[in-house]
Write a protein that holds these residues in place. Structure first.
Motif, PDB file in Angstrom:
ATOM      1  N   UNK A   1       0.756  -1.187  -0.039  1.00 25.81           N
ATOM      2  CA  UNK A   1       0.193  -0.100  -0.099  1.00 25.81           C
ATOM      3  C   UNK A   1       0.807   1.226  -0.178  1.00 25.81           C
ATOM      4  N   UNK A   2       0.473   2.108  -0.478  1.00 28.09           N
ATOM      5  CA  UNK A   2       0.882   3.676  -0.564  1.00 28.09           C
ATOM      6  C   UNK A   2      -0.131   4.501  -0.273  1.00 28.09           C
ATOM      7  N   UNK A   3       0.299   5.536   0.937  1.00 26.62           N
ATOM      8  CA  UNK A   3      -0.423   6.499   1.185  1.00 26.62           C
ATOM      9  C   UNK A   3      -0.283   7.737   0.445  1.00 26.62           C
ATOM     10  N   UNK A   4      -1.605   8.144  -0.142  1.00 25.51           N
ATOM     11  CA  UNK A   4      -1.516   9.110  -1.218  1.00 25.51           C
ATOM     12  C   UNK A   4      -2.084  10.427  -0.617  1.00 25.51           C
ATOM     13  N   UNK A   5      -2.718  10.434   0.429  1.00 29.13           N
ATOM     14  CA  UNK A   5      -3.021  11.479   1.016  1.00 29.13           C
ATOM     15  C   UNK A   5      -3.953  11.375   2.444  1.00 29.13           C
ATOM     16  N   UNK A   6      -4.160  12.294   3.392  1.00 33.29           N
ATOM     17  CA  UNK A   6      -4.775  12.199   4.657  1.00 33.29           C
ATOM     18  C   UNK A   6      -6.223  11.390   4.550  1.00 33.29           C
ATOM     19  N   UNK A   7      -6.865  11.965   3.777  1.00 26.59           N
ATOM     20  CA  UNK A   7      -8.280  11.633   3.660  1.00 26.59           C
ATOM     21  C   UNK A   7      -8.527  10.782   2.394  1.00 26.59           C
ATOM     22  N   UNK A   8      -7.563  10.271   1.725  1.00 21.73           N
ATOM     23  CA  UNK A   8      -7.808   9.286   0.604  1.00 21.73           C
ATOM     24  C   UNK A   8      -7.621   7.801   0.822  1.00 21.73           C
ATOM     25  N   UNK A   9      -8.213   7.197  -0.016  1.00 21.04           N
ATOM     26  CA  UNK A   9      -8.014   5.517   0.197  1.00 21.04           C
ATOM     27  C   UNK A   9      -6.215   5.296  -0.313  1.00 21.04           C
ATOM     28  N   UNK A  10      -6.231   4.191   0.157  1.00 20.21           N
ATOM     29  CA  UNK A  10      -4.633   3.681  -0.132  1.00 20.21           C
ATOM     30  C   UNK A  10      -4.643   3.167  -1.597  1.00 20.21           C
ATOM     31  N   UNK A  11      -3.344   3.328  -2.191  1.00 21.92           N
ATOM     32  CA  UNK A  11      -3.242   2.702  -3.456  1.00 21.92           C
ATOM     33  C   UNK A  11      -2.264   1.498  -3.403  1.00 21.92           C
ATOM     34  N   UNK A  12      -2.428   0.579  -4.174  1.00 19.85           N
ATOM     35  CA  UNK A  12      -1.813  -0.572  -4.114  1.00 19.85           C
ATOM     36  C   UNK A  12      -0.829  -0.959  -5.278  1.00 19.85           C
ATOM     37  N   UNK A  13       0.311  -0.940  -5.035  1.00 21.13           N
ATOM     38  CA  UNK A  13       1.077  -1.210  -6.219  1.00 21.13           C
ATOM     39  C   UNK A  13       1.933  -2.342  -6.163  1.00 21.13           C
ATOM     40  N   UNK A  14       1.826  -3.060  -7.340  1.00 20.64           N
ATOM     41  CA  UNK A  14       2.338  -4.631  -7.517  1.00 20.64           C
ATOM     42  C   UNK A  14       3.881  -4.187  -7.330  1.00 20.64           C
ATOM     43  N   UNK A  15       4.367  -5.506  -6.677  1.00 18.46           N
ATOM     44  CA  UNK A  15       5.965  -5.385  -6.410  1.00 18.46           C
ATOM     45  C   UNK A  15       6.377  -6.449  -7.375  1.00 18.46           C
ATOM     46  N   UNK A  16       7.124  -6.205  -8.080  1.00 14.49           N
ATOM     47  CA  UNK A  16       8.101  -7.226  -8.912  1.00 14.49           C
ATOM     48  C   UNK A  16       9.504  -7.714  -8.195  1.00 14.49           C
ATOM     49  N   UNK A  17       9.815  -8.861  -8.086  1.00 12.84           N
ATOM     50  CA  UNK A  17      11.239  -9.078  -7.744  1.00 12.84           C
ATOM     51  C   UNK A  17      12.411  -8.252  -8.272  1.00 12.84           C
ATOM     52  N   UNK A  18      13.162  -7.589  -7.294  1.00 16.27           N
ATOM     53  CA  UNK A  18      14.224  -6.685  -8.021  1.00 16.27           C
ATOM     54  C   UNK A  18      13.886  -5.330  -8.078  1.00 16.27           C
ATOM     55  N   UNK A  19      12.644  -5.020  -7.918  1.00 16.59           N
ATOM     56  CA  UNK A  19      12.452  -3.699  -8.261  1.00 16.59           C
ATOM     57  C   UNK A  19      12.481  -2.843  -6.678  1.00 16.59           C
ATOM     58  N   UNK A  20      13.181  -1.577  -6.812  1.00 23.44           N
ATOM     59  CA  UNK A  20      13.370  -0.931  -5.713  1.00 23.44           C
ATOM     60  C   UNK A  20      12.179  -0.525  -4.795  1.00 23.44           C
ATOM     61  N   UNK A  21      12.165  -0.268  -3.662  1.00 19.87           N
ATOM     62  CA  UNK A  21      11.100   0.334  -2.830  1.00 19.87           C
ATOM     63  C   UNK A  21      11.383   1.654  -2.370  1.00 19.87           C
TER      64      UNK A  21
END
Length: 198
Positions: free
Chosen positions: A82-102
């Motif tokens: 999950x990624x926090x986009x803003x205080x009153x917004x829903x979370x955004x979910x980003x797919x994590x592929x092996x080897x990709x930086x966080x």
């Protein structure tokens, strides 16, 4: 004093107590618990081919999902964070592929960087401070997960991920609180039937 104020104070007191209880767990116990919980999860939570599992990147003294993340990806499952986009917004979910930086994604957590595929999970693993026998979850108070779940249009399995010591007798629940389908801990899995949910 209103019922709303009483409930707010009750939850605030419970959060303080839960933080202290969780922080008291030893580092060695935490490491062993993370491994045990990962094994329980993969044996107990049904994940169909092609489904996406959302995990969280543990902060402070949360139960680590790293062993579970590695296990799921080794088994070929799709994992998002999950990624926090803003205080009153829903979370955004980003797919994590092996080897990709966080990268930092709010509140000290990490997630795939902007540009990673945005997805909607089928199984959502939630961090928490506490839970009760009815599947009620005590979060951190910002409402990110409740807000997000409310906007997802497909069925999502909600899995609380916690130390067994985080269970409490009774959890005050509000109408917007989303009850869990199950809780996975180092001690096993607890499932909650629909009629048991408040």
């Amino acid at each position: 004093m209103s019922d709303t104020t009483d409930l707010f104070r009750a939850k605030s007191d419970m959060r303080d107590a839960a933080h202290q209880k969780r922080a008291a767990l030893s580092p060695s116990f935490r490491a062993e618990a993370a491994l045990a919980a990962a094994e329980t999860f993969t044996a107990s939570v049904p994940i169909k081919s092609g489904q996406i599992v959302s995990l969280y990147w543990a902060i402070r003294d949360e139960l680590s999902t790293e062993p579970l993340l590695v296990q799921l990806m080794d088994e070929g499952h799709q994992v998002c964070l999950p990624v926090v986009l803003g205080r009153d917004q829903p979370l955004e979910f980003r797919l994590w592929e092996a080897g990709q930086p966080l990268a930092p994604s709010g509140f000290g957590t990490l997630a795939p960087q902007a540009g990673a595929p945005v997805v909607v999970p089928d199984v959502m693993v939630l961090p928490m401070l506490g839970f009760d026998a009815n599947g009620n979850r005590l979060g951190y108070g910002a409402g990110f997960y409740d807000r997000t779940i409310d906007q997802i249009e497909k069925p999502v399995i909600l899995v609380g991920y916690a130390f067994s010591a985080q269970e409490v007798d009774v959890m005050p629940a509000e109408p917007h609180d989303k009850p869990l389908d199950m809780v996975v801990s180092e001690a096993g899995v607890r499932r909650f039937l629909p009629q048991e949910k408040n």
